[in-house]
Design a protein around this motif. Structure first.
Motif, PDB file in Angstrom:
ATOM      1  N   PHE A  26     -16.502   8.656 -17.075  1.00  0.00           N
ATOM      2  CA  PHE A  26     -17.150   9.727 -17.775  1.00  0.00           C
ATOM      3  C   PHE A  26     -17.479   9.056 -19.034  1.00  0.00           C
ATOM      4  O   PHE A  26     -18.721   9.425 -19.267  1.00  0.00           O
ATOM      5  CB  PHE A  26     -16.109  10.770 -18.178  1.00  0.00           C
ATOM      6  CG  PHE A  26     -16.922  12.109 -18.909  1.00  0.00           C
ATOM      7  CD1 PHE A  26     -17.615  12.584 -18.245  1.00  0.00           C
ATOM      8  CD2 PHE A  26     -16.147  12.213 -19.933  1.00  0.00           C
ATOM      9  CE1 PHE A  26     -18.191  13.734 -19.092  1.00  0.00           C
ATOM     10  CE2 PHE A  26     -16.355  13.368 -20.796  1.00  0.00           C
ATOM     11  CZ  PHE A  26     -17.777  14.199 -20.277  1.00  0.00           C
ATOM     12  N   GLU A  27     -16.799   8.138 -19.714  1.00  0.00           N
ATOM     13  CA  GLU A  27     -17.192   7.489 -20.967  1.00  0.00           C
ATOM     14  C   GLU A  27     -18.518   6.601 -20.828  1.00  0.00           C
ATOM     15  O   GLU A  27     -19.405   6.466 -21.540  1.00  0.00           O
ATOM     16  CB  GLU A  27     -16.239   6.709 -21.546  1.00  0.00           C
ATOM     17  CG  GLU A  27     -15.004   7.901 -22.186  1.00  0.00           C
ATOM     18  CD  GLU A  27     -15.545   8.896 -23.158  1.00  0.00           C
ATOM     19  OE1 GLU A  27     -16.508   8.440 -24.030  1.00  0.00           O
ATOM     20  OE2 GLU A  27     -14.873   9.874 -22.893  1.00  0.00           O
ATOM     21  N   ASN A  28     -18.515   5.944 -19.639  1.00  0.00           N
ATOM     22  CA  ASN A  28     -19.659   4.976 -19.413  1.00  0.00           C
ATOM     23  C   ASN A  28     -20.906   5.971 -19.074  1.00  0.00           C
ATOM     24  O   ASN A  28     -22.024   5.684 -19.495  1.00  0.00           O
ATOM     25  CB  ASN A  28     -19.284   4.249 -18.007  1.00  0.00           C
ATOM     26  CG  ASN A  28     -17.928   3.321 -18.154  1.00  0.00           C
ATOM     27  OD1 ASN A  28     -17.108   3.601 -17.161  1.00  0.00           O
ATOM     28  ND2 ASN A  28     -18.195   2.201 -18.882  1.00  0.00           N
ATOM     29  N   ARG A  29     -20.714   7.018 -18.249  1.00  0.00           N
ATOM     30  CA  ARG A  29     -21.561   7.940 -18.285  1.00  0.00           C
ATOM     31  C   ARG A  29     -22.555   8.416 -19.318  1.00  0.00           C
ATOM     32  O   ARG A  29     -23.583   8.567 -19.366  1.00  0.00           O
ATOM     33  CB  ARG A  29     -21.352   9.189 -17.210  1.00  0.00           C
ATOM     34  CG  ARG A  29     -22.553   9.912 -16.646  1.00  0.00           C
ATOM     35  CD  ARG A  29     -21.944  11.198 -16.030  1.00  0.00           C
ATOM     36  NE  ARG A  29     -23.172  11.990 -15.396  1.00  0.00           N
ATOM     37  CZ  ARG A  29     -23.721  13.102 -16.257  1.00  0.00           C
ATOM     38  NH1 ARG A  29     -23.022  13.510 -17.143  1.00  0.00           N
ATOM     39  NH2 ARG A  29     -24.694  13.815 -15.630  1.00  0.00           N
ATOM     40  N   LYS A  30     -21.574   8.884 -20.507  1.00  0.00           N
ATOM     41  CA  LYS A  30     -22.167   9.249 -21.732  1.00  0.00           C
ATOM     42  C   LYS A  30     -22.810   8.244 -22.260  1.00  0.00           C
ATOM     43  O   LYS A  30     -24.084   8.470 -22.948  1.00  0.00           O
ATOM     44  CB  LYS A  30     -20.857   9.781 -22.475  1.00  0.00           C
ATOM     45  CG  LYS A  30     -20.487  10.885 -22.130  1.00  0.00           C
ATOM     46  CD  LYS A  30     -19.518  11.708 -23.221  1.00  0.00           C
ATOM     47  CE  LYS A  30     -18.458  10.973 -23.573  1.00  0.00           C
ATOM     48  NZ  LYS A  30     -17.486  11.880 -24.494  1.00  0.00           N
ATOM     49  N   ALA A  31     -22.476   7.000 -22.278  1.00  0.00           N
ATOM     50  CA  ALA A  31     -23.159   5.957 -22.778  1.00  0.00           C
ATOM     51  C   ALA A  31     -24.322   5.428 -22.036  1.00  0.00           C
ATOM     52  O   ALA A  31     -25.480   5.470 -22.745  1.00  0.00           O
ATOM     53  CB  ALA A  31     -22.205   4.468 -22.709  1.00  0.00           C
ATOM     54  N   GLU A 344     -17.108  16.804 -24.374  1.00  0.00           N
ATOM     55  CA  GLU A 344     -15.914  16.072 -24.290  1.00  0.00           C
ATOM     56  C   GLU A 344     -15.207  16.045 -23.129  1.00  0.00           C
ATOM     57  O   GLU A 344     -14.469  15.099 -22.589  1.00  0.00           O
ATOM     58  CB  GLU A 344     -15.124  16.213 -25.153  1.00  0.00           C
ATOM     59  CG  GLU A 344     -15.553  15.715 -26.589  1.00  0.00           C
ATOM     60  CD  GLU A 344     -16.427  16.772 -27.403  1.00  0.00           C
ATOM     61  OE1 GLU A 344     -16.284  18.029 -26.886  1.00  0.00           O
ATOM     62  OE2 GLU A 344     -17.275  16.646 -28.046  1.00  0.00           O
ATOM     63  N   TYR A 345     -15.459  17.116 -22.203  1.00  0.00           N
ATOM     64  CA  TYR A 345     -14.556  17.140 -21.033  1.00  0.00           C
ATOM     65  C   TYR A 345     -15.631  17.543 -19.910  1.00  0.00           C
ATOM     66  O   TYR A 345     -16.864  17.948 -19.779  1.00  0.00           O
ATOM     67  CB  TYR A 345     -13.852  18.610 -20.942  1.00  0.00           C
ATOM     68  CG  TYR A 345     -12.726  18.535 -19.906  1.00  0.00           C
ATOM     69  CD1 TYR A 345     -11.731  17.776 -20.100  1.00  0.00           C
ATOM     70  CD2 TYR A 345     -12.839  19.595 -18.911  1.00  0.00           C
ATOM     71  CE1 TYR A 345     -10.538  17.854 -18.911  1.00  0.00           C
ATOM     72  CE2 TYR A 345     -12.027  19.636 -17.799  1.00  0.00           C
ATOM     73  CZ  TYR A 345     -10.870  18.791 -17.980  1.00  0.00           C
ATOM     74  OH  TYR A 345      -9.926  19.093 -17.102  1.00  0.00           O
TER      75      TYR A 345
END
Length: 381
Positions: A26-31, A344-345
């Motif tokens: 999920f954090e990779n996707r946001k980046a 954030e979720y």
């Protein structure tokens, strides 16, 4: 009927799953979403290395000779991670036009670049007045010497802001809602008279409005006035791919919701212990399994040679899976409560993708009405 995967299909599924699990959290996707292109060039190169970009093309054209089942497996894994890269627009839509409408020279010219990750494609079809009707086309194509000149505006061109070539529907003759007189033309993004304005869609993907002002096409696919059957075929196959992608996303949303129900405490115990909420989770599971069957059906039915039957089948697929996507997404939001509405979720992001997926190439109501007008899925004797 045997739905088990063969050895090569299992290896393909495992390789995609491992790659995306390792690099598409999920954090990779946001980046990736925050990057200049709105998706990851590094991941795109990995897709090329895995053979995903050349998968559905014939080996003689520079592809890997995969079939609809292999494409379904890729789509499901893409849905599980709600990926942002232009795989659908380039390989499924653009690739569909190359496979079914391009001559040998054009396929050999483009497929190698697509398979290597060097050529990006986009389908420019939607217009302000057209809504879900593929035949509602006001963009014009005028003969100019040996070629064609395209004038008009297209909206919601998926990944149009990074495409190298557009497959454009344009009207050669007839009124704006006639089903004849429509052609499919190839226009380079760098051609004079092409103006692109990119934007982010609600689910985090990229799209564009594209103006064609006397832009010169390099190719016309088949009959310049008989391109609608080609468009219908490509879109039918795309609907089958969207169905598989929806299954992947719904599976993750359901698992995420169950985990939350097991840990979220209310009135001194986990909310998953309440029978009313258990019923909602069970309804989600039933909807997903019904949709899984329809996704398998779509993969097989999209290859049918009878255009009218194939279209009826895709109407049914879209109606069933669209209804399930809406139920699963909405129930996930309700069972999560306020946390699902935060950026954030992940649950809210999956809901957005399911919502966009349902609307693409016609929402549930559109296809249900079209199926009824066509006499239903099973024709009366």
């Amino acid at each position: 009927m045997d739905f088990d995967l063969n050895e090569s299909q299992s290896l393909l599924q495992d390789s995609i799953r491992k790659t995306l699990t390792a690099k598409y959290g999920f954090e990779n996707r946001k980046a990736y979403m925050a990057s200049e292109t709105g998706w990851s060039r590094e991941m795109w190169a990995q897709y090329a290395e895995l053979g995903l970009l050349g998968l559905p093309f014939a080996e003689e054209d520079g592809g890997f000779g995969g079939g609809p089942e292999e494409t379904m497996l890729v789509a499901e894994q893409m849905g599980r991670h709600i990926t942002l890269e232009p795989w659908f627009s380039t390989v499924v839509l653009g690739g569909g036009f190359l496979r079914h409408g391009a001559d040998t020279a054009l396929r050999q010219e483009m497929v190698e670049g697509v398979a290597a990750g060097e050529t990006l494609l986009a389908f420019a079809q939607t217009e302000r007045q057209s809504r879900y009707d593929l035949f509602d086309v006001q963009t014009t194509a005028k003969k100019d010497g040996a070629g064609w000149v395209i004038t008009g505006r297209k909206g919601m061109v998926l990944h149009g802001d990074t495409a190298d070539h557009f497959f454009v529907t344009a009207r050669v003759s007839g009124a704006s809602r006639d089903k004849g007189g429509i052609g499919v033309f190839v226009v380079p993004a760098t051609a004079d008279g092409v103006s692109v304005r990119g934007f982010r869609t609600v689910d985090g993907q990229r799209a564009a409005e594209v103006d064609f002002t006397g832009a010169r096409a390099t190719h016309v696919l088949g009959d310049a006035e008989g391109g609608l059957p080609l468009v219908d075929r490509v879109v039918d196959e795309a609907i089958a791919v969207l169905a598989a992608e929806a299954i992947g996303a719904m599976d993750v949303v359901h698992a995420m919701t169950l985990d939350y129900m097991k840990t979220r405490q209310q009135f001194g115990r986990a909310i998953g212990s309440f029978q009313a909420l258990q019923h909602k989770a069970a309804d989600m599971l039933v909807a997903i399994e019904q949709s899984r069957s329809m996704a398998y059906f779509a993969t097989m039915a999209a290859q049918g040679s009878d255009a009218a039957e194939r279209r009826r089948n895709m109407h049914a697929v879209k109606a069933q899976i669209g209804r399930s996507q809406r139920l699963v997404g909405q129930q996930s939001i309700q069972l999560h409560g306020g946390i699902a509405m935060t950026m954030e979720y992940a649950a809210g992001h999956y809901f957005k993708r399911l919502t966009v997926n349902e609307a693409m190439f016609g929402d549930t109501d559109h296809h249900l009405r079209a199926l009824a007008d066509a006499g239903g899925l099973v024709q009366a004797a």
